[in-house]
Design an enzyme around this catalytic site. Sequence first.
Site, PDB file in Angstrom:
ATOM      1  N   ALA A   1     -18.011  -4.757 -14.656  1.00 34.59           N
ATOM      2  CA  ALA A   1     -19.237  -4.516 -13.892  1.00 34.59           C
ATOM      3  C   ALA A   1     -19.095  -5.019 -12.458  1.00 34.59           C
ATOM      4  CB  ALA A   1     -20.418  -5.190 -14.585  1.00 34.59           C
TER       5      ALA A   1
ATOM      6  N   SER B   1       0.808  -1.220   0.000  1.00 35.72           N
ATOM      7  CA  SER B   1       0.000   0.000   0.000  1.00 35.72           C
ATOM      8  C   SER B   1       0.842   1.273   0.000  1.00 35.72           C
ATOM      9  CB  SER B   1      -0.913   0.022   1.226  1.00 35.72           C
ATOM     10  OG  SER B   1      -1.641   1.233   1.264  1.00 35.72           O
TER      11      SER B   1
ATOM     12  N   LYS C   1     -13.846  -4.098   1.095  1.00 36.90           N
ATOM     13  CA  LYS C   1     -14.756  -2.964   0.849  1.00 36.90           C
ATOM     14  C   LYS C   1     -16.227  -3.365   0.908  1.00 36.90           C
ATOM     15  CE  LYS C   1     -11.623  -0.276  -2.117  1.00 36.90           C
ATOM     16  NZ  LYS C   1     -11.507   0.418  -3.403  1.00 36.90           N
TER      17      LYS C   1
ATOM     18  N   MET D   1      -7.979   2.182 -14.299  1.00 35.40           N
ATOM     19  CA  MET D   1      -8.067   2.360 -12.852  1.00 35.40           C
ATOM     20  C   MET D   1      -7.000   1.554 -12.119  1.00 35.40           C
ATOM     21  SD  MET D   1     -12.221   2.524 -12.483  1.00 35.40           S
ATOM     22  CE  MET D   1     -12.243   2.088 -10.758  1.00 35.40           C
TER      23      MET D   1
ATOM     24  N   THR E   1     -20.032 -10.812 -18.760  1.00 38.36           N
ATOM     25  CA  THR E   1     -21.392 -11.279 -18.468  1.00 38.36           C
ATOM     26  C   THR E   1     -22.333 -10.088 -18.636  1.00 38.36           C
ATOM     27  OG1 THR E   1     -20.470 -12.808 -16.832  1.00 38.36           O
ATOM     28  CG2 THR E   1     -22.840 -12.456 -16.766  1.00 38.36           C
TER      29      THR E   1
ATOM     30  N   ASP F   1     -13.877   6.581  -4.033  1.00 34.35           N
ATOM     31  CA  ASP F   1     -13.224   6.121  -5.262  1.00 34.35           C
ATOM     32  C   ASP F   1     -13.692   6.890  -6.495  1.00 34.35           C
ATOM     33  OD1 ASP F   1     -11.533   4.208  -4.161  1.00 34.35           O
ATOM     34  OD2 ASP F   1     -13.035   2.623  -4.267  1.00 34.35           O
TER      35      ASP F   1
END
Length: 273
Positions: A129, A15, A66, A215, A154, A103
């Site tokens: 997704a 991190s 999260k 991202m 999907t 985010d």
Amino acid sequence: MTDHYAVIGNPIGHSKSPLIHSEFAKQTNQDLDYIAREISLNDLIEGLKQLQKEGYKGINITVPFKEQVWQAVANKSGHAERAGAINTLIFNEDGTLFGDNTDGIGLCRDLVDNHQIGLKDKRILLLGAGGAARGVIEPLLSYQPSQLFIANRTASKAKQLADLFAEFGNVQGGGFDEVVGSFDLIINATSASLQGKVPPLPNDILNEQASCYDMMYGETDTAFIMWAKQHGATKVIDGLGMLAEQAAEAFRLWRDVKPETKTVIELIRHQKK
């Protein structure tokens, strides 16, 4: 008295958050420290209680916790509720918790403020997704793009996400084979890029002045970044700026002061090399 903050995850050794928040604290003259703490995969609730017991004021949450924190914390912002994930927790003095998700704000600020990429009236393609995609849809739609299309392997998952956020703007979802026309901005929210994979995209998918944003970020260019360069994107950007910007918004929620991010982004980018 020094206030304590942390980021939790598993694994967590990689991190950059302690460096980022230490720099923010120096810059804004805030008396705080910030550490990375690994929490056992089956011990999240106990881990949160322990941090509260030790007097922490707030924490950031990264993978894989999260969604679990979102399920565990009842008091959360409307945006975090819809995002289905929490990446920032405030430990209130009365023992209660408040959850938020920074985010999407981090992504949009990096695009708009740091890279001068306009979103209003633009066609945006969002790849993936999963949780990463879900967390950024509402903030992206707040900039009023002409269309946001969510593409996923999907198709049903992408359509479900589009339905969830339909009230916030023009958003559709489908499979990669349903992607039609060209786009002003493509955002990769899949982790496949780190494994050297890129979704099947048409060669003529980029508009003349199109930008591509991953991202994810790595020590070297991700597969999506390489694809974007090969296909002539005008701007090609990785997720380091988003990391700094979401951290800055978390810092603001905790300390009521917004730090400057440019020097911190330069610092972590220099360290990456």
